[in-house]
Design an enzyme around this catalytic site. Structure first.
Site, PDB file in Angstrom:
ATOM      1  N   LYS A   1      14.141 -34.525 -25.486  1.00 47.68           N
ATOM      2  CA  LYS A   1      14.113 -33.109 -25.133  1.00 47.68           C
ATOM      3  C   LYS A   1      15.481 -32.718 -24.575  1.00 47.68           C
ATOM      4  CE  LYS A   1      12.235 -29.164 -23.824  1.00 47.68           C
ATOM      5  NZ  LYS A   1      11.882 -28.255 -24.912  1.00 47.68           N
TER       6      LYS A   1
ATOM      7  N   HIS B   1      30.469 -33.423 -22.802  1.00 48.96           N
ATOM      8  CA  HIS B   1      29.574 -34.454 -22.266  1.00 48.96           C
ATOM      9  C   HIS B   1      30.332 -35.600 -21.604  1.00 48.96           C
ATOM     10  CE1 HIS B   1      26.397 -32.273 -24.144  1.00 48.96           C
ATOM     11  NE2 HIS B   1      26.796 -32.538 -25.357  1.00 48.96           N
TER      12      HIS B   1
ATOM     13  N   ARG C   1      28.355 -51.587 -15.249  1.00 49.11           N
ATOM     14  CA  ARG C   1      29.755 -51.900 -14.917  1.00 49.11           C
ATOM     15  C   ARG C   1      30.146 -51.107 -13.678  1.00 49.11           C
ATOM     16  NH1 ARG C   1      30.003 -47.598 -18.887  1.00 49.11           N
ATOM     17  NH2 ARG C   1      30.564 -45.795 -17.629  1.00 49.11           N
TER      18      ARG C   1
ATOM     19  N   VAL D   1      34.205 -45.270 -13.340  1.00 46.67           N
ATOM     20  CA  VAL D   1      35.419 -44.524 -12.987  1.00 46.67           C
ATOM     21  C   VAL D   1      35.242 -43.847 -11.620  1.00 46.67           C
ATOM     22  CG1 VAL D   1      36.856 -42.540 -13.626  1.00 46.67           C
ATOM     23  CG2 VAL D   1      36.005 -44.076 -15.412  1.00 46.67           C
TER      24      VAL D   1
ATOM     25  N   GLU E   1      21.774 -43.248 -14.404  1.00 52.20           N
ATOM     26  CA  GLU E   1      22.109 -41.840 -14.607  1.00 52.20           C
ATOM     27  C   GLU E   1      20.846 -41.021 -14.868  1.00 52.20           C
ATOM     28  OE1 GLU E   1      26.652 -42.097 -16.179  1.00 52.20           O
ATOM     29  OE2 GLU E   1      25.139 -41.673 -17.695  1.00 52.20           O
TER      30      GLU E   1
HETATM   31  P1  ADP Z   1      26.946 -41.214 -22.772  1.00 51.14           P
HETATM   32  O1  ADP Z   1      26.427 -42.593 -22.575  1.00 51.14           O
HETATM   33  O2  ADP Z   1      27.530 -40.983 -24.131  1.00 51.14           O
HETATM   34  O3  ADP Z   1      27.838 -40.754 -21.662  1.00 51.14           O
HETATM   35  P2  ADP Z   1      24.620 -39.914 -21.591  1.00 51.14           P
HETATM   36  O4  ADP Z   1      23.256 -40.244 -22.062  1.00 51.14           O
HETATM   37  O5  ADP Z   1      25.090 -40.515 -20.318  1.00 51.14           O
HETATM   38  O6  ADP Z   1      25.664 -40.273 -22.771  1.00 51.14           O
HETATM   39  O7  ADP Z   1      24.796 -38.341 -21.513  1.00 51.14           O
HETATM   40  C1  ADP Z   1      26.050 -37.752 -21.231  1.00 51.14           C
HETATM   41  C2  ADP Z   1      25.875 -36.273 -20.989  1.00 51.14           C
HETATM   42  O8  ADP Z   1      25.267 -35.627 -22.110  1.00 51.14           O
HETATM   43  C3  ADP Z   1      24.955 -35.922 -19.821  1.00 51.14           C
HETATM   44  O9  ADP Z   1      25.595 -35.980 -18.580  1.00 51.14           O
HETATM   45  C4  ADP Z   1      24.566 -34.494 -20.212  1.00 51.14           C
HETATM   46  O10 ADP Z   1      25.596 -33.571 -19.942  1.00 51.14           O
HETATM   47  C5  ADP Z   1      24.401 -34.597 -21.708  1.00 51.14           C
HETATM   48  N1  ADP Z   1      22.996 -34.923 -22.063  1.00 51.14           N
HETATM   49  C6  ADP Z   1      22.504 -36.118 -22.438  1.00 51.14           C
HETATM   50  N2  ADP Z   1      21.164 -36.062 -22.681  1.00 51.14           N
HETATM   51  C7  ADP Z   1      20.798 -34.781 -22.452  1.00 51.14           C
HETATM   52  C8  ADP Z   1      19.539 -34.073 -22.493  1.00 51.14           C
HETATM   53  N3  ADP Z   1      18.424 -34.672 -22.862  1.00 51.14           N
HETATM   54  N4  ADP Z   1      19.542 -32.753 -22.150  1.00 51.14           N
HETATM   55  C9  ADP Z   1      20.687 -32.122 -21.782  1.00 51.14           C
HETATM   56  N5  ADP Z   1      21.887 -32.728 -21.730  1.00 51.14           N
HETATM   57  C10 ADP Z   1      21.960 -34.047 -22.045  1.00 51.14           C
END
Ligand code: ADP
Length: 444
Positions: A200, A234, A291, A294, A274
């Site tokens: 979602k 992102h 890990r 940053v 996260e």
């Molecule tokens: P990565 O491992 O590539 O950094 P993440 O799963 O940590 O990916 O997500 C990075 C960012 O992408 C989140 O901080 C958010 O801004 C956006 N994001 C990821 N999943 C969602 C979601 N289900 N709804 C809204 N934004 C999302």
């Protein structure tokens, strides 16, 4: 304790590990590519070994060259930093097989959390909420029904994802199958593994993450949250601790849950869970990074704990010197990532730094490996410094960060300093109205 540690990384994080080792009285070896011959870590480490040409695949990802350097210099352990091989379970296994300690979690934990669909499942089983979503998707038929059940908009994410790559938001059901195909191709290119899953999509969430540390005896402590909602594509640009949106009760409750979950899994070392937080204050687990991150300095500032030193100590088998009840959060800390890139388009700006004057004064820390005359190579990440401002409260931290940004001098390459100056003066930021769409909103 270790006698000698090899650092399989470059730039500011290599420097950060060298500084921690110096305090611990541990000798250091850095490996470096031909492009980094004149770098600060090479100058500051006790020993340095060239492992190949500039491209990552031939140097910082070159496992045989790194292991050979470790054997020749006779180190006890390898610190992988972040990026490169830090979350490569195969590398961790090879280190262990060669009798070298890997400063990080057990390889099976890296493998588990490296599969984001599986990580969602195991954390859900341990009581953390996740957004409605699918398991991994092979083929492209049945997930149209699943996406319908989840409800649009949805986001397609790479199972092996990282760095904001391979994610696609889909608002129109008609675009789903094409987007899944494209996401699979992108994921295949970026991470070798083309598998994706659907989740979602939350509109305007906050990104909140919890820092944990676990020793070999299973003592698991959480160090509270960081808010990393200010992102571009992102990817994080500015982080802070604590989050203005998290109450002490929420911190204690979710913190306890995450510490229990990682202990139950048999996790060791530092790690970050996260979450996305919706406007109603619900937290949804997204992924775990296995890990040092940053943005770890903001947690160091508000807890007074040196995370890199603790990470090395627990890898050496030492027990944590603190318990959960010893952790207190004091003051406020903000970190700005200073990248060599255009502040409007985020296009990297490689070149030679002609002038570099880091700011100082009360409450300012600068984590960097940059200096005047350094060549910023197109081969590597564009981050050149982390500007970290601490104050007794958020208002003072903001004042100090503004002053630091205004007095920092970087010439010869474009940087994100002007963008941070704009963010730090925006009323939505000063009043704490943050979400992952903050930058789009203020630039609109
Ligand atoms: P990565 O491992 O590539 O950094 P993440 O799963 O940590 O990916 O997500 C990075 C960012 O992408 C989140 O901080 C958010 O801004 C956006 N994001 C990821 N999943 C969602 C979601 N289900 N709804 C809204 N934004 C999302």
């Amino acid at each position: 304790m270790f006698r000698k540690v090899l650092i399989a990384n470059r730039g500011e994080i290599a420097m950060r590990v060298i500084l921690a080792c110096k305090e611990l009285g541990v000798q250091t070896v850095v490996v470096y590519s031909e492009a980094d011959r004149l770098s600060l870590p090479v100058r500051m480490a006790d020993e340095a070994v060239c492992i190949g040409p500039a491209p990552n695949s031939e140097s910082y990802l070159n496992i045989p060259a790194i292991i050979s350097a470790a054997e020749v210099t006779n180190v006890d352990a390898i610190h992988p930093g972040y990026g490169f091989l830090a979350e490569n379970a195969n590398f961790a296994e090879i280190c262990i097989a060669c009798g070298i300690m890997f400063i990080g979690p057990p390889p099976k934990m890296i493998k588990l959390m490296g599969d984001k669909a599986l990580a969602r499942e195991v954390m859900q089983q341990r009581g953390l909420s996740v957004l409605p979503g699918t398991d991994r998707i092979n083929g492209s038929k049945h997930f149209e029904r699943l996406a319908e059940q989840i409800g649009y908009p949805v986001i397609i994410k790479a199972v092996a994802g990282g760095g904001g790559k391979g994610m696609r938001v889909v608002r129109d059901p008609g675009e789903l199958s094409r987007s899944v195909e494209l996401a699979q191709v992108e994921a295949g290119k970026a991470f070798v593994n083309p598998a994706v899953y659907v989740e979602k999509y939350l509109e305007h969430p906050r990104h909140i993450e919890f820092q944990v540390i676990v020793d070999r005896d299973g003592n698991a402590v959480h160090l509270g949250e960081r808010e990393c909602s200010i992102q571009r594509r992102h990817q994080k640009l500015l982080e802070e601790a604590p989050s203005v949106a998290v109450t002490a009760e929420q911190r204690a409750a979710l913190g306890e849950k995450v510490a229990l979950a990682v202990r139950d899994l048999g996790y060791e070392s530092v790690g970050t869970l996260e979450f996305l937080m919706d406007p109603q204050g619900h937290f949804y687990f997204m992924e775990m990074n296995t890990r040092i991150q940053v943005e770890h300095p903001v947690t160091e500032a508000v807890t007074g704990i040196d995370l890199v030193k603790e990470q090395i100590l627990v890898a050496a088998g030492e027990s944590l010197s603190f318990r959960q009840q010893d952790i207190e959060w004091r003051g406020h800390c903000i970190e700005c990532r200073i990248n060599a890139e255009c502040p409007d388009t985020f296009v990297p700006s490689p070149g030679t730094i002609t002038a570099f004057i880091p700011p100082g004064g009360p409450g300012i820390r600068v984590d960097t490996a940059a200096f005047a005359s350094l060549k910023i190579s197109q081969y590597y990440d564009s981050m050149i410094a982390k500007l970290i401002a601490y104050g007794p409260d958020r208002t003072v931290a903001i004042q100090r960060m503004r002053r630091a940004l205004d007095t920092m001098v970087v010439e010869g390459v474009k940087t994100t300093i002007p963008l941070h100056q704009k963010i730090l003066r925006h009323s939505d930021f000063t009043e704490g109205r943050l979400s992952t769409s903050f930058l789009e909103r203020i630039n609109a």
